[in-house]
Design an enzyme around this catalytic site. Structure first.
Site, PDB file in Angstrom:
ATOM      1  N   LYS A   1       1.230  -1.692   0.213  1.00  0.00           N
ATOM      2  CA  LYS A   1      -0.094  -0.016  -0.188  1.00  0.00           C
ATOM      3  C   LYS A   1       0.465   1.335   0.044  1.00  0.00           C
ATOM      4  O   LYS A   1       1.889   0.861   0.605  1.00  0.00           O
ATOM      5  CB  LYS A   1      -0.626  -0.064   1.868  1.00  0.00           C
ATOM      6  CG  LYS A   1      -2.140   0.975   0.668  1.00  0.00           C
ATOM      7  CD  LYS A   1      -3.399   0.215   0.633  1.00  0.00           C
ATOM      8  CE  LYS A   1      -4.247   1.300   0.166  1.00  0.00           C
ATOM      9  NZ  LYS A   1      -5.989   0.678   0.020  1.00  0.00           N
TER      10      LYS A   1
ATOM     11  N   GLY B   1     -24.333   4.205   4.255  1.00  0.00           N
ATOM     12  CA  GLY B   1     -23.007   4.810   3.301  1.00  0.00           C
ATOM     13  C   GLY B   1     -23.539   4.625   2.352  1.00  0.00           C
ATOM     14  O   GLY B   1     -23.076   3.175   1.650  1.00  0.00           O
TER      15      GLY B   1
ATOM     16  N   GLY C   1     -22.260   5.399  -0.758  1.00  0.00           N
ATOM     17  CA  GLY C   1     -21.538   6.460  -1.781  1.00  0.00           C
ATOM     18  C   GLY C   1     -21.481   5.085  -3.328  1.00  0.00           C
ATOM     19  O   GLY C   1     -22.204   4.528  -3.566  1.00  0.00           O
ATOM     20  N   ASN C   2     -19.797   4.789  -3.606  1.00  0.00           N
ATOM     21  CA  ASN C   2     -19.693   4.237  -3.884  1.00  0.00           C
ATOM     22  C   ASN C   2     -19.719   2.956  -4.217  1.00  0.00           C
ATOM     23  O   ASN C   2     -20.819   1.869  -5.098  1.00  0.00           O
ATOM     24  CB  ASN C   2     -18.225   4.495  -5.340  1.00  0.00           C
ATOM     25  CG  ASN C   2     -18.004   5.046  -6.115  1.00  0.00           C
ATOM     26  OD1 ASN C   2     -18.827   6.098  -6.382  1.00  0.00           O
ATOM     27  ND2 ASN C   2     -16.749   5.649  -4.856  1.00  0.00           N
ATOM     28  N   VAL C   3     -19.251   1.683  -3.262  1.00  0.00           N
ATOM     29  CA  VAL C   3     -19.493   0.313  -3.366  1.00  0.00           C
ATOM     30  C   VAL C   3     -20.963   0.259  -2.839  1.00  0.00           C
ATOM     31  O   VAL C   3     -22.217  -0.500  -3.302  1.00  0.00           O
ATOM     32  CB  VAL C   3     -18.865   0.104  -2.305  1.00  0.00           C
ATOM     33  CG1 VAL C   3     -19.212  -1.459  -1.706  1.00  0.00           C
ATOM     34  CG2 VAL C   3     -17.367   0.104  -2.017  1.00  0.00           C
TER      35      VAL C   3
ATOM     36  N   TYR D   1     -23.869   1.949  -3.842  1.00  0.00           N
ATOM     37  CA  TYR D   1     -25.140   2.050  -3.648  1.00  0.00           C
ATOM     38  C   TYR D   1     -25.232   1.434  -4.802  1.00  0.00           C
ATOM     39  O   TYR D   1     -26.639   0.618  -5.388  1.00  0.00           O
ATOM     40  CB  TYR D   1     -24.242   4.007  -5.097  1.00  0.00           C
ATOM     41  CG  TYR D   1     -24.983   3.211  -6.065  1.00  0.00           C
ATOM     42  CD1 TYR D   1     -26.444   3.921  -5.810  1.00  0.00           C
ATOM     43  CD2 TYR D   1     -24.915   3.373  -7.966  1.00  0.00           C
ATOM     44  CE1 TYR D   1     -27.847   4.093  -7.410  1.00  0.00           C
ATOM     45  CE2 TYR D   1     -25.717   3.105  -8.654  1.00  0.00           C
ATOM     46  CZ  TYR D   1     -27.103   3.900  -8.459  1.00  0.00           C
ATOM     47  OH  TYR D   1     -27.719   3.244  -9.676  1.00  0.00           O
TER      48      TYR D   1
HETATM   49  P1  NAD Z   1     -17.445   6.513  -0.854  1.00  0.00           P
HETATM   50  O1  NAD Z   1     -16.785   7.136  -0.280  1.00  0.00           O
HETATM   51  O2  NAD Z   1     -17.695   6.456  -2.425  1.00  0.00           O
HETATM   52  O3  NAD Z   1     -18.517   6.283  -0.112  1.00  0.00           O
HETATM   53  C1  NAD Z   1     -18.548   6.365   1.451  1.00  0.00           C
HETATM   54  C2  NAD Z   1     -19.949   6.916   1.260  1.00  0.00           C
HETATM   55  O4  NAD Z   1     -20.183   6.899   3.207  1.00  0.00           O
HETATM   56  C3  NAD Z   1     -20.555   8.258   1.379  1.00  0.00           C
HETATM   57  O5  NAD Z   1     -21.492   8.022   0.214  1.00  0.00           O
HETATM   58  C4  NAD Z   1     -19.878   9.250   2.336  1.00  0.00           C
HETATM   59  O6  NAD Z   1     -21.635  10.454   1.928  1.00  0.00           O
HETATM   60  C5  NAD Z   1     -20.836   7.926   2.980  1.00  0.00           C
HETATM   61  N1  NAD Z   1     -20.226   8.393   4.876  1.00  0.00           N
HETATM   62  C6  NAD Z   1     -19.382   8.583   5.200  1.00  0.00           C
HETATM   63  N2  NAD Z   1     -19.630   8.823   6.516  1.00  0.00           N
HETATM   64  C7  NAD Z   1     -20.582   8.372   7.401  1.00  0.00           C
HETATM   65  C8  NAD Z   1     -21.174   8.012   8.339  1.00  0.00           C
HETATM   66  N3  NAD Z   1     -21.021   8.602   9.302  1.00  0.00           N
HETATM   67  N4  NAD Z   1     -22.519   7.529   8.092  1.00  0.00           N
HETATM   68  C9  NAD Z   1     -22.948   7.477   7.341  1.00  0.00           C
HETATM   69  N5  NAD Z   1     -22.069   7.231   5.901  1.00  0.00           N
HETATM   70  C10 NAD Z   1     -20.884   8.009   5.918  1.00  0.00           C
HETATM   71  O7  NAD Z   1     -16.500   5.536  -1.381  1.00  0.00           O
HETATM   72  P2  NAD Z   1     -16.671   3.825  -1.425  1.00  0.00           P
HETATM   73  O8  NAD Z   1     -15.410   3.800  -2.320  1.00  0.00           O
HETATM   74  O9  NAD Z   1     -17.740   3.065  -1.937  1.00  0.00           O
HETATM   75  O10 NAD Z   1     -15.839   2.368   0.315  1.00  0.00           O
HETATM   76  C11 NAD Z   1     -16.632   2.260   1.032  1.00  0.00           C
HETATM   77  C12 NAD Z   1     -16.074   1.355   2.232  1.00  0.00           C
HETATM   78  O11 NAD Z   1     -15.536   0.263   1.319  1.00  0.00           O
HETATM   79  C13 NAD Z   1     -14.496   2.509   2.697  1.00  0.00           C
HETATM   80  O12 NAD Z   1     -14.425   1.941   3.700  1.00  0.00           O
HETATM   81  C14 NAD Z   1     -13.632   2.022   1.266  1.00  0.00           C
HETATM   82  O13 NAD Z   1     -12.190   1.303   2.172  1.00  0.00           O
HETATM   83  C15 NAD Z   1     -14.352   0.291   1.475  1.00  0.00           C
HETATM   84  N6  NAD Z   1     -13.604  -0.899  -0.139  1.00  0.00           N
HETATM   85  C16 NAD Z   1     -14.143  -0.065  -1.320  1.00  0.00           C
HETATM   86  C17 NAD Z   1     -13.498  -0.412  -2.323  1.00  0.00           C
HETATM   87  C18 NAD Z   1     -14.345  -0.483  -3.168  1.00  0.00           C
HETATM   88  O14 NAD Z   1     -13.502  -0.994  -4.564  1.00  0.00           O
HETATM   89  N7  NAD Z   1     -13.881   1.115  -3.564  1.00  0.00           N
HETATM   90  C19 NAD Z   1     -13.239  -1.638  -2.149  1.00  0.00           C
HETATM   91  C20 NAD Z   1     -12.436  -2.501  -0.728  1.00  0.00           C
HETATM   92  C21 NAD Z   1     -13.351  -1.136   0.140  1.00  0.00           C
END
Ligand code: NAD
Length: 361
Positions: free
Chosen positions: A80, A182, A184-186, A188
Site C-alpha cells: 500500500k 454509506g 457512496g460508490n460501493v 450504491y
Molecule cells: P465512498 O466515499 O464512495 O462512499 C462512502 C460513503 O459513506 C459516502 O457516500 C459518504 O458520504 C458516506 N459516509 C461517510 N461517513 C458516514 C457516516 N458517518 N454515516 C453514513 N455514511 C457516511 O467510498 P466507497 O468507494 O464506496 O468505499 C466504501 C468503503 O468500502 C470504504 O471503507 C472503503 O475503504 C471500502 N472499500 C471500497 C472498495 C471499492 O472498490 N471502492 C474496495 C474495498 C473496500
C-alpha cells in the site's frame, strides 16, 4: 515509532519513503509480503496529522492487502502507498498535478514491479493515467478494468447471500431488511443488487445527493447516521467507515448478520469478534467480503488482457469461500475472522514451501 520492531513483529519486507522537492510529493510505500506475487494495493492521499500516523496507515493497510489477495486466491502479495498531503491543492493546478503523479510513477518504476499501485481514497483514475506515463506497475486505468466499486459491491452481495444461506438456510433475500451505512460508490451498487433481489433497504449517509439517488431508484427508507445501528433489520452492511462494530454500537444491534464493504469493520477484532459471536450475530470477514474490487483489477494483468467474464466468475466464488469459512467457524467454535486469517496464512505458507523447488524462472 519503532519501524523495524513493527516490521519484524508483523513480517514486513520493505518500507520506502519517496520525496520530490519540485512537486512536494511525500509518499510512503509499504510492502508486506510478496510470496504469492507482486504486492498490490492502492495509493491513498490523506492529510495525516504526523509522519508516524502516515507510516502506520501504510503498514496496516499493506498487511491487510496480503490477507485479502491470499484469501481471494490471487497471485498477488500485499502492499500500500500513502501520500501525505492535501489532495485538493493539486486539483487547482493541472500542471503540478501531472508532474506530481509522474514523479510518483518514476519512483514506482524504481521498485521494478515489486509493488503495483491503483487508485484509493483521495486519488482518481486520471491520477493513475499520469502514473502510467512513467511506469506499467499501475492498474485500475480507464478503458481497462475501470471502477472497482461495482465488483466490490457484487462480492459484498454474494457474501450477504452466503451469510443468509448459513443463518436462515436459504439465500432468498425476498423481504429481508438490510441496513446499509454509506451509499457512496460501493453502497450504491450494493443497494441495486439487494433491491433487485427483493430485499428492503434502510440507509444512512451524510451526503444528501447520495441518499436521494438510492431513495429514488430503490425506494430505500432513510435514517439519521447515528440511528442505523439500532434499526430492526436482518443484515447490517457497513459501507462507509471502518471500526463501526464497537462497544457503543454492538448493544444497539438487532441484526443477525454483519457484512459490508468497509475495511476493518471490527474496532478491536478479538474483542468485538467475540462479542458478536456471543450475541449470535454472524460476522462476514470484511477483507473477503470486499475482495471483488481487487479481484477485478487483478485481471488487468492477466495474459491476454482484461477479461470481465473470468473476473466475475472469481468474484462470484466469494460466495463459496464465505460459506466455507462460516461453516468451519461454526463447527470449530472459532471466530470467523480467525478462520479467514488462518486460511490466508496457510496458503501463503504452502506457496512459500513449494518455492524451494528450483525452476529456470
Ligand atoms: P465512498 O466515499 O464512495 O462512499 C462512502 C460513503 O459513506 C459516502 O457516500 C459518504 O458520504 C458516506 N459516509 C461517510 N461517513 C458516514 C457516516 N458517518 N454515516 C453514513 N455514511 C457516511 O467510498 P466507497 O468507494 O464506496 O468505499 C466504501 C468503503 O468500502 C470504504 O471503507 C472503503 O475503504 C471500502 N472499500 C471500497 C472498495 C471499492 O472498490 N471502492 C474496495 C474495498 C473496500
Amino acid at each position: 515509532m519503532d519501524k523495524f520492531g513493527y516490521m519484524e513483529k508483523y513480517g514486513y519486507e520493505q518500507l520506502c519513503f519517496f520525496h520530490d522537492k519540485s512537486t512536494g510529493l511525500k509518499a510512503i510505500t509499504a510492502i508486506h509480503n510478496t510470496v504469492l506475487g507482486p504486492a498490490l494495493g492502492g495509493s491513498r492521499f490523506w492529510n495525516y496529522d504526523n509522519e508516524d500516523q502516515a507510516i502506520e496507515d501504510a503498514l496496516r493497510l499493506a498487511r491487510g492487502m496480503t490477507y485479502k489477495s491470499a484469501l481471494a486466491g490471487l497471485a498477488l502479495g500485499g502492499g500500500k502507498t500513502v501520500i501525505w498531503g492535501d489532495p485538493s491543492v493539486l486539483r487547482k493546478d493541472p500542471i503540478k498535478r501531472e508532474a506530481f503523479w509522474r514523479a510518483f510513477g518514476r519512483y514506482l518504476e524504481g521498485l521494478n514491479g515489486r509493488y503495483i499501485t491503483a487508485e484509493d481514497v483521495g486519488t482518481s483514475t486520471q491520477d493513475m493515467v499520469y502514473v502510467n506515463m512513467e511506469t506499467d506497475h499501475v492498474v485500475g486505468l480507464p478503458g481497462r478494468s475501470g471502477d472497482p466499486s461495482p465488483y466490490t459491491a457484487r462480492g459484498v452481495f454474494k457474501s450477504i447471500l452466503a451469510c443468509c444461506k448459513h443463518v436462515y438456510g436459504s439465500d432468498d433475500l425476498t423481504g429481508k431488511v438490510v441496513a446499509v451505512q454509506g451509499v457512496g460508490n460501493v453502497g450504491y451498487y450494493l443497494c441495486r443488487y439487494l433491491h433487485e433481489s427483493g430485499a428492503k433497504l434502510i440507509i444512512s449517509d451524510i451526503k444528501q445527493e447520495s441518499i436521494d439517488k438510492v431513495v429514488n431508484e430503490f425506494g430505500a427508507t432513510v435514517v439519521a447516521p447515528n440511528e442505523i445501528y439500532g434499526v430492526e433489520c436482518d443484515i447490517y452492511a457497513p459501507c462507509a467507515l471502518g471500526a463501526t462494530v464497537n462497544d457503543d454500537t454492538i448493544p444497539q444491534f438487532k441484526c443477525k448478520i454483519v457484512c459490508g464493504g468497509a475495511n476493518n469493520v471490527l474496532k478491536d477484532a478479538p474483542v468485538h469478534g467475540k462479542t458478536l459471536q456471543s450475541k449470535g450475530i454472524v460476522y462476514a470477514p470484511d477483507y473477503l467480503a470486499n475482495a471483488g474490487g481487487v479481484i477485478n483489477v487483478s485481471y488487468e494483468r492477466a495474459e491476454g488482457g482484461y477479461n470481465e467474464e473470468a473476473s466475475l466468475r472469481d468474484v462470484d466464488f466469494i460466495y463459496t469461500r464465505m460459506l466455507d469459512i462460516l461453516t468451519i467457524a461454526k463447527e470449530t467454535g472459532r471466530l470467523t475472522y480467525e478462520v479467514a486469517d488462518e486460511l490466508a496464512e496457510k496458503r501463503i505458507e504452502a506457496v512459500r514451501n513449494i518455492k524451494s523447488i528450483y525452476t529456470h524462472k
